[in-house]
Enzyme design. Structure first.
Site, PDB file in Angstrom:
ATOM      1  N   CYS A 193       0.853  -1.181   0.000  1.00 39.86           N
ATOM      2  CA  CYS A 193       0.000   0.000   0.000  1.00 39.86           C
ATOM      3  C   CYS A 193       0.893   1.236   0.000  1.00 39.86           C
ATOM      4  O   CYS A 193       2.114   1.135   0.054  1.00 39.86           O
ATOM      5  CB  CYS A 193      -0.905   0.017   1.235  1.00 39.86           C
ATOM      6  SG  CYS A 193      -2.086  -1.352   1.333  1.00 39.86           S
ATOM      7  N   SER A 248      -5.731  -4.311  -1.363  1.00 40.64           N
ATOM      8  CA  SER A 248      -6.521  -5.123  -0.431  1.00 40.64           C
ATOM      9  C   SER A 248      -5.936  -6.528  -0.309  1.00 40.64           C
ATOM     10  O   SER A 248      -5.784  -7.232  -1.310  1.00 40.64           O
ATOM     11  CB  SER A 248      -7.971  -5.215  -0.911  1.00 40.64           C
ATOM     12  OG  SER A 248      -8.523  -3.923  -1.036  1.00 40.64           O
ATOM     13  N   ILE A 306      -6.162  -8.298   3.390  1.00 40.97           N
ATOM     14  CA  ILE A 306      -6.965  -8.870   4.480  1.00 40.97           C
ATOM     15  C   ILE A 306      -8.200  -8.009   4.687  1.00 40.97           C
ATOM     16  O   ILE A 306      -8.124  -6.774   4.639  1.00 40.97           O
ATOM     17  CB  ILE A 306      -6.133  -8.931   5.782  1.00 40.97           C
ATOM     18  CG1 ILE A 306      -4.950  -9.895   5.604  1.00 40.97           C
ATOM     19  CG2 ILE A 306      -6.977  -9.373   6.963  1.00 40.97           C
ATOM     20  CD1 ILE A 306      -4.000  -9.929   6.786  1.00 40.97           C
ATOM     21  N   ASN A 342       0.943   0.558   5.781  1.00 36.93           N
ATOM     22  CA  ASN A 342       1.425  -0.251   4.661  1.00 36.93           C
ATOM     23  C   ASN A 342       2.127  -1.468   5.239  1.00 36.93           C
ATOM     24  O   ASN A 342       3.083  -1.328   5.999  1.00 36.93           O
ATOM     25  CB  ASN A 342       2.407   0.568   3.807  1.00 36.93           C
ATOM     26  CG  ASN A 342       3.162  -0.297   2.802  1.00 36.93           C
ATOM     27  OD1 ASN A 342       2.632  -1.281   2.287  1.00 36.93           O
ATOM     28  ND2 ASN A 342       4.400   0.064   2.523  1.00 36.93           N
ATOM     29  N   GLY A 343       1.664  -2.669   4.906  1.00 38.12           N
ATOM     30  CA  GLY A 343       2.329  -3.876   5.386  1.00 38.12           C
ATOM     31  C   GLY A 343       1.358  -4.929   5.868  1.00 38.12           C
ATOM     32  O   GLY A 343       0.175  -4.925   5.519  1.00 38.12           O
ATOM     33  N   GLU A 344       1.871  -5.830   6.678  1.00 36.80           N
ATOM     34  CA  GLU A 344       1.066  -6.894   7.277  1.00 36.80           C
ATOM     35  C   GLU A 344       1.540  -7.147   8.707  1.00 36.80           C
ATOM     36  O   GLU A 344       2.739  -7.191   8.969  1.00 36.80           O
ATOM     37  CB  GLU A 344       1.192  -8.195   6.471  1.00 36.80           C
ATOM     38  CG  GLU A 344       0.478  -8.179   5.131  1.00 36.80           C
ATOM     39  CD  GLU A 344       0.546  -9.535   4.439  1.00 36.80           C
ATOM     40  OE1 GLU A 344      -0.326 -10.387   4.733  1.00 36.80           O
ATOM     41  OE2 GLU A 344       1.472  -9.751   3.647  1.00 36.80           O
ATOM     42  N   ASP A 402      -6.011  -6.427   9.965  1.00 41.32           N
ATOM     43  CA  ASP A 402      -4.873  -6.277  10.871  1.00 41.32           C
ATOM     44  C   ASP A 402      -4.612  -4.805  11.179  1.00 41.32           C
ATOM     45  O   ASP A 402      -4.021  -4.477  12.219  1.00 41.32           O
ATOM     46  CB  ASP A 402      -3.626  -6.943  10.281  1.00 41.32           C
ATOM     47  CG  ASP A 402      -3.283  -6.495   8.870  1.00 41.32           C
ATOM     48  OD1 ASP A 402      -4.136  -5.867   8.215  1.00 41.32           O
ATOM     49  OD2 ASP A 402      -2.158  -6.785   8.408  1.00 41.32           O
ATOM     50  N   SER A 445       8.958 -14.594  -1.374  1.00 38.82           N
ATOM     51  CA  SER A 445      10.191 -14.822  -2.120  1.00 38.82           C
ATOM     52  C   SER A 445      11.313 -15.158  -1.153  1.00 38.82           C
ATOM     53  O   SER A 445      11.145 -15.105   0.062  1.00 38.82           O
ATOM     54  CB  SER A 445      10.556 -13.583  -2.947  1.00 38.82           C
ATOM     55  OG  SER A 445      11.080 -12.560  -2.121  1.00 38.82           O
ATOM     56  N   GLY A 446      12.476 -15.478  -1.708  1.00 36.24           N
ATOM     57  CA  GLY A 446      13.625 -15.822  -0.881  1.00 36.24           C
ATOM     58  C   GLY A 446      14.546 -14.657  -0.609  1.00 36.24           C
ATOM     59  O   GLY A 446      15.689 -14.863  -0.159  1.00 36.24           O
TER      60      GLY A 446
END
Length: 394
Positions: free
Chosen positions: A2, A51, A53, A74-76, A99, A362-363
């Site tokens: 976001c 969007s 969650i 911005n984030g989780e 969240d 991703s790694g």
């Protein structure tokens, strides 16, 4: 991802809604699913939403019960469900399943330091507290999510990207020659500097408090520090604990209300992530990789081998990179000089993945954490030179 943006007008007069909208519009590529704005006196915060969650009711900026505290995020937050249960037990009333709302109520309950000490996730957020007339900016522990800001005697402004700040005509843009020198040394501009004088990156593991009433009042504080401690532990025990922690981390990151996949190169890092995703998912993991016509640059065969072994729903695309045509677009999104050769393949694989999913794991970061780059071995070898007398080393 976001986009967040906002400003404080210390020079007097109310904040301009039109300026805030222009700032968030510049971040529309970060949040194509929605936008929101909050103007309160001389302060304003805005949001562009992707969007992930609670798709239907997670609009931002999001307020508390009485509309006196607002967040643009911005984030989780991976442990938001546990935090939510705790906050409900303290009497907080939630209106959404997102969240984001745990940040608002967590700030009310524990304050800035107490909230940040409890968060697990990747985040950059701004909290506008209309009760105390303050603004709080915070960035996650390792700085996965970006925040830049500008401050002088009349204005404080912030955003997810530099381009959100340059919309404001009152903010000067002057190239920082020291930052240019750093770029030629390192291939990027280390935080807290940016390519422009007066523009700063908020450091990872830090928050910044701004007083809306007092000009040039912004204090940056560190809330977390990485500490290295030697531990007497058997290798087998350490490996088991590492596997446990990585598995838990991947499981927590699979919480999503939108399609989710993984970028797969076939290397150790991304292959480990995809393997753990498959263990925790009831459906086939969607994986994405690209290859190039020049086989010596292409990792497609390795990715295909891993995808077949794990049994993923694999998507592969062979591209002929037209770097000259792509360069202006990359420059626009980077905002400042950045010499990352992987930017081109990363762009192509993300472009392909976005047609199928909204979020990808991703790694990235594995080489940094586990010393996977050749340069680390070179540094270790060169360390032997420290045994030479100083005049000889010089």
């Amino acid at each position: 991802m976001c986009g967040i943006a906002g400003f404080v007008n210390w020079s007097g007069g109310p904040a301009s809604l039109s300026l805030l909208v222009a700032m968030t519009d510049r971040l529309a590529h970060r949040g194509p699913d929605g936008e929101g704005h909050r103007v309160s006196g001389n302060a304003a915060i805005g949001h562009r939403r992707l969007s992930i969650i609670d798709v239907g009711s997670g609009a931002q900026p999001m307020g508390n019960e009485d509309g006196t505290v607002w967040v643009s995020f911005n984030g989780e937050i991976y442990n938001y469900r546990d935090l939510r249960d705790t906050l409900v037990s303290h009497g907080h009333v939630f209106r959404t399943q997102s969240d984001t709302e745990t940040i608002v109520h967590g700030y009310e309950q524990w304050g800035a330091s107490g909230l940040l000490s409890r968060l697990r996730g990747i985040f950059a957020f701004a909290i506008l507290d209309e009760r105390s007339q303050s603004l709080l900016l915070a960035r996650d522990h390792f700085g996965v999510k970006p925040v830049v800001y500008y401050a002088d005697d009349t204005r404080f402004a912030f955003g997810s990207e530099i381009k959100a700040l340059t919309v404001d005509p009152s903010i000067p843009r002057t190239i920082d020659n020291v930052a240019v020198a750093d770029y030629f040394d390192y291939g990027y501009i280390p935080a807290p500097a940016t390519i422009y004088k007066g523009f700063r990156k908020l450091l990872p593991g830090h928050f910044l408090a701004v007083d809306l009433r007092r000009a040039a009042s912004h204090v940056q504080q560190q809330y977390w520090r990485l500490v290295y401690e030697e531990q007497a532990v058997r290798e087998r025990t350490a490996l088991a604990r590492l596997d446990e922690l990585m598995s838990e981390s991947v499981r927590l990151q699979l919480v999503s209300d939108v399609p989710l996949g993984a970028l797969l190169s076939g290397g150790i890092d991304s292959s480990a992530i995809v393997s753990m995703m498959a263990q925790h998912s009831s459906e086939k993991v969607k994986t994405f990789s690209i290859g190039f016509d020049e086989e010596r640059f292409s990792e497609a065969a390795f990715a295909r081998q891993v995808a077949d072994h794990i049994g993923t729903e694999h998507h592969e695309h062979i591209v002929r990179a037209d770097v000259a045509a792509l360069l202006p677009r990359l420059v626009y999104h980077f905002d400042e000089p950045f010499a990352d050769a992987s930017a081109v393949p990363t762009h192509y694989v993300c472009e392909m993945a976005r047609r199928n999913v909204t979020v990808c794991l991703s790694g990235d970061g594995g080489d940094e954490m586990f010393a996977g780059y050749d340069r680390y071995a070179q540094c270790a070898r060169q360390g032997a030179l420290d045994l030479l007398p100083r005049p000889l080393r010089s």
